[in-house]
Write a protein that holds these residues in place. Sequence first.
Motif, PDB file in Angstrom:
ATOM      1  N   LEU A   1       0.825  -1.209   0.000  1.00 42.41           N
ATOM      2  CA  LEU A   1       0.000   0.000   0.000  1.00 42.41           C
ATOM      3  C   LEU A   1       0.858   1.257   0.000  1.00 42.41           C
TER       4      LEU A   1
ATOM      5  N   HIS B   1       1.955   1.631  -3.439  1.00 37.91           N
ATOM      6  CA  HIS B   1       0.781   1.852  -4.286  1.00 37.91           C
ATOM      7  C   HIS B   1       0.257   3.280  -4.142  1.00 37.91           C
ATOM      8  N   GLU B   2       0.300   3.797  -2.893  1.00 41.20           N
ATOM      9  CA  GLU B   2      -0.259   5.122  -2.624  1.00 41.20           C
ATOM     10  C   GLU B   2       0.809   6.207  -2.578  1.00 41.20           C
TER      11      GLU B   2
ATOM     12  N   MET C   1       1.107   4.566   5.339  1.00 37.78           N
ATOM     13  CA  MET C   1      -0.342   4.583   5.552  1.00 37.78           C
ATOM     14  C   MET C   1      -0.660   4.654   7.046  1.00 37.78           C
TER      15      MET C   1
ATOM     16  N   ALA D   1      -5.727   6.835   6.483  1.00 34.05           N
ATOM     17  CA  ALA D   1      -5.499   6.393   5.099  1.00 34.05           C
ATOM     18  C   ALA D   1      -5.928   4.939   4.926  1.00 34.05           C
TER      19      ALA D   1
ATOM     20  N   ARG E   1      -9.499   4.332   4.212  1.00 30.20           N
ATOM     21  CA  ARG E   1      -9.961   4.661   2.857  1.00 30.20           C
ATOM     22  C   ARG E   1      -9.590   3.595   1.829  1.00 30.20           C
ATOM     23  N   VAL E   2      -8.998   2.501   2.268  1.00 29.71           N
ATOM     24  CA  VAL E   2      -8.644   1.429   1.335  1.00 29.71           C
ATOM     25  C   VAL E   2      -9.904   0.945   0.627  1.00 29.71           C
TER      26      VAL E   2
ATOM     27  N   ASP F   1      -7.922  -1.379  -4.449  1.00 26.73           N
ATOM     28  CA  ASP F   1      -6.631  -1.479  -3.760  1.00 26.73           C
ATOM     29  C   ASP F   1      -6.379  -2.910  -3.302  1.00 26.73           C
TER      30      ASP F   1
ATOM     31  N   TRP G   1      -3.445  -5.525  -4.581  1.00 26.35           N
ATOM     32  CA  TRP G   1      -2.530  -6.226  -3.661  1.00 26.35           C
ATOM     33  C   TRP G   1      -2.586  -7.731  -3.881  1.00 26.35           C
TER      34      TRP G   1
END
Length: 300
Positions: free
Chosen positions: A36, A39-40, A44, A48, A51-52, A56, A60
């Motif tokens: 993550l 990815h973001e 996190m 945050a 908000r997955v 997402d 993963w």
Amino acid sequence: MALLGDWLAQLSAVRGASPRTITAYRRDVSGYLGFLALHEGGPMGAEALARVAVPDLRAWMAAERARGLSARSLARALSAVKSFHSWLAEARGAPAPAVSATRGPRTKQRLPRPVSPDAARALLAAVEAQAEEPWIAARDLAVLTLLYGAGLRISEALGLRQSDAPLGETLRITGKGGRERLVPVLPVAARAVEDYRALLPYAPGPEAPLFLGAKGGPLNPRLVQKAMQTARTALGLPATASPHALRHSFATHLLEAGGDLRAIQELLGHASLATTQVYTGVDQARLMEVYERAHPKARG
């Protein structure tokens, strides 16, 4: 990550999760959080993570599959991730509905394959005969006799202490989830342990492991598995004839001899009767007989 550490500490202190479980959860959720972050584009926090979204999670899981993770392993990792997010919702007020709604990959149920009584006896004899050191031969035989004769998990057998010997008529075992159970000890198993102790070239203290390795330290379960592998290869048995298969065989042979499924569930330390059903391959009709005896009102 602080959140991960707090969650794992809670699992260990409050829920009594085993070190092995903690290690597996740390690995699975650390990988998830690492993905993550990439990815973001950054670490996190709780907000945050709340908000997955489903895309997402799918990204993963796709990445995990691409690096060779099996469907079964991915399902286990997703379970750990869901547990982590559940804790975040309760402890940090950061629920992530998308995570709880995400389904893992479908996995085929791997049914146990017990060995026949003759094959079990042949395996024990082969394991005893193949070790060069007499005390190691006696040790391996004692461990596997406890798996087959008392239905212990290999971790439970290797978790025994010197103070547990000589074995009495029953043995108190702490299994998965901290559940305790009393297991009857057959004379042949008690004798096997005493034969091993008589040959043991070390003098360990009462809190030392009952089963020792060649250098006097705790016995590595891989050595037991290796001894079993050598024996089954020599006998032409399939790879499913593992140490754990002896535990399956213990349960199945008891059931075939007329044993009560509820009693076998208690001997194995299963939390669910359904687990014992799968373990022994018992059919639905036999399972319903057990339920009806336990709950007479179910018959109406």
